[in-house]
Design an enzyme around this catalytic site. Structure first.
Site, PDB file in Angstrom:
ATOM      1  N   LYS A 141       0.847  -1.198   0.000  1.00  0.00           N
ATOM      2  CA  LYS A 141       0.000   0.000   0.000  1.00  0.00           C
ATOM      3  C   LYS A 141       0.886   1.254   0.000  1.00  0.00           C
ATOM      4  O   LYS A 141       2.104   1.141   0.051  1.00  0.00           O
ATOM      5  CB  LYS A 141      -0.939  -0.020   1.211  1.00  0.00           C
ATOM      6  CG  LYS A 141      -1.532  -1.381   1.553  1.00  0.00           C
ATOM      7  CD  LYS A 141      -2.421  -2.009   0.473  1.00  0.00           C
ATOM      8  CE  LYS A 141      -3.041  -3.308   0.992  1.00  0.00           C
ATOM      9  NZ  LYS A 141      -3.730  -4.101   0.001  1.00  0.00           N
TER      10      LYS A 141
HETATM   11  C1  LIG Z   1      -4.497  -5.391   0.943  1.00  0.00           C
HETATM   12  C2  LIG Z   1      -5.967  -5.475   0.997  1.00  0.00           C
HETATM   13  C3  LIG Z   1      -6.640  -6.037   2.097  1.00  0.00           C
HETATM   14  C4  LIG Z   1      -5.912  -6.724   3.211  1.00  0.00           C
HETATM   15  O1  LIG Z   1      -5.055  -5.907   3.928  1.00  0.00           O
HETATM   16  P1  LIG Z   1      -4.070  -6.588   5.023  1.00  0.00           P
HETATM   17  O2  LIG Z   1      -3.577  -5.399   5.789  1.00  0.00           O
HETATM   18  O3  LIG Z   1      -2.990  -7.270   4.259  1.00  0.00           O
HETATM   19  O4  LIG Z   1      -4.864  -7.505   5.854  1.00  0.00           O
HETATM   20  C5  LIG Z   1      -8.011  -5.997   2.103  1.00  0.00           C
HETATM   21  N1  LIG Z   1      -8.716  -5.468   1.095  1.00  0.00           N
HETATM   22  C6  LIG Z   1      -8.116  -4.928   0.013  1.00  0.00           C
HETATM   23  C7  LIG Z   1      -8.948  -4.338  -1.080  1.00  0.00           C
HETATM   24  C8  LIG Z   1      -6.728  -4.935  -0.081  1.00  0.00           C
HETATM   25  O5  LIG Z   1      -6.129  -4.439  -1.172  1.00  0.00           O
END
Ligand SMILES: *Cc1c(COP(=O)(O)O)cnc(C)c1O
Length: 395
Positions: A191
């Protein structure tokens, strides 16, 4: 340096001595789990998105679980969402014993089609879980209206959307204020800002926030910091079933440094995305911001022209030293969702499937140089050109 050994990655977090220094400070403090750094990170995040409450957790998947649980989602209930998302979106619904009900995405873009939501609602619908896919805000105005009309809470999967903005009553606001009932963020390295792993829940509802804080810490009614600092002997109680969904102070300290970098990271990402859009005009199907949305461009995802095979194009780019990823997955196609009691489709998922087979994510990260971006553009032109030649010969 030759092109072959100069690889351009698809993504890369910015981490340097500032984060190292922050972790060093925490380690030397002797308090490493959820404590003062987590509290400070929460305050700073709340300020950033103008949320009344922000609660840090171990990742976005656990944030989604707590958000759905606080909205009352339980066994036998349904939650309307998209299949076209990372699998965690639907997994969190299943952790509650509920059924993910999938609808298709918009004709262009990768977000939920608001026109399909109402037809998916049943007497068992307990929440709408919308996703700001790849950092691009979904049509919250319409989704929140539908939620209000049917008295169904709206939860935002804002995993990718830290720093993205939406025009709300004539004012640009950060995703996470929140505009639905709760927003959930991720700080995974893929992210825009990272804590290694980490998540955040924002809400305007103080009772929801109180529950998140209780549940993330085993359902314990006293926090470690309060007990530690107390001059009186304290015995904690456990009024409800809880979880260990805590963020550590080491992660939070990294997160605080990352938030300081956020404006600069987003400014550069927006600049790079603008360059892609200018230079790919005419031979790729590019993502576009609606006039009410500003993406943080967590990912820049293009649709390949017809006749250009996705795998072949990605391989040809990799051979030129450019790393790409396939577009967003479709959850309903995974074996974990094969059984009919795992999920239900409330519309065709044709656009979701087409996007999975045609879309690729191009390299985009704040440290990327203009020259690197032009290398990607040239390689894409080259690869698309080769496909046209093959197409012409075959035809
Ligand atoms: C990355 C992501 C998640 C999960 O996030 P984590 O912090 O890895 O649990 C959930 N939803 C979306 C749309 C994502 O891109």
């Amino acid at each position: 340096m030759t092109q072959a050994n100069h690889q351009i990655p698809v993504a890369k977090p910015i981490l340097d001595e500032r984060e190292v220094e922050a972790v060093r400070r925490v380690v030397h403090s002797g308090w490493v789990t959820q404590g003062p750094e987590v509290a400070a990170f929460e305050r700073e995040f709340a300020e950033l998105v103008e949320a009344p409450h922000a609660c840090a957790v171990s990742n976005c998947t656990t944030a989604l679980h707590l958000a759905l649980k606080v909205a009352g989602v339980g066994p036998g209930d349904e939650v309307v969402t998209v299949s076209h998302s990372f699998i965690a979106t639907a997994n969190a619904i299943r952790y509650c014993g509920a059924l993910p009900v999938f609808v298709d995405i918009e004709p262009d873009g990768y977000n939920i089609d608001p026109d399909l939501i109402e037809t998916a609602l049943t007497a068992r619908t307990k929440a709408i879980l919308c996703v700001h896919q790849l950092g691009m805000p979904c049509d919250l105005k319409r989704i929140v209206e539908i939620g209000k009309r049917y008295a169904i809470p709206v939860i935002e999967d804002a995993a990718c959307a830290t720093g993205s903005e939406i025009l709300w009553n004539g004012r640009w606001e950060k995703i996470g204020r929140p505009h639905g009932d709760i927003a959930c963020f991720s700080f995974h390295p893929r992210k825009v800002v990272t804590t290694g792993d980490g998540g955040m829940l924002t809400t305007a509802n103080p009772e929801y926030d109180r529950k998140f804080r209780l549940w993330r810490q085993h359902g314990m009614d006293v926090t470690d910091t309060v007990r530690h600092g107390s001059k009186q002997v304290m015995f904690e109680t456990y009024p409800e079933l809880g979880y260990n969904y805590r963020m550590t102070d080491m992660q939070a300290a990294v997160g605080r440094e990352q938030l300081k970098r956020l404006p600069e990271i987003i400014a550069r990402r927006r600049q790079l995305a603008g360059m892609y859009t200018r230079h790919l005009q005419g031979f790729m199907d590019m993502p576009a911001e609606p006039d009410w949305a500003r993406s943080n461009w967590q990912s820049y995802c293009v649709r390949l022209p017809d006749g250009l095979d996705q795998r072949a194009a990605m391989q040809a780019l990799l051979d030129r030293g450019i790393s790409t990823r396939r577009g967003v997955m479709n959850i309903h196609l995974e074996s974990a969702y094969a059984s009919p009691d795992c999920c239900r489709a409330a519309s065709t998922l044709e656009r979701s499937c087409a996007a999975q087979n045609q879309a690729i994510i191009l390299p985009l990260f704040a440290q990327m140089t203009d020259a690197e971006l032009m290398t990607v553009v040239e390689a894409l032109r080259d690869v698309a050109g080769l496909a046209e030649v093959r197409h012409a010969r075959a035809g």
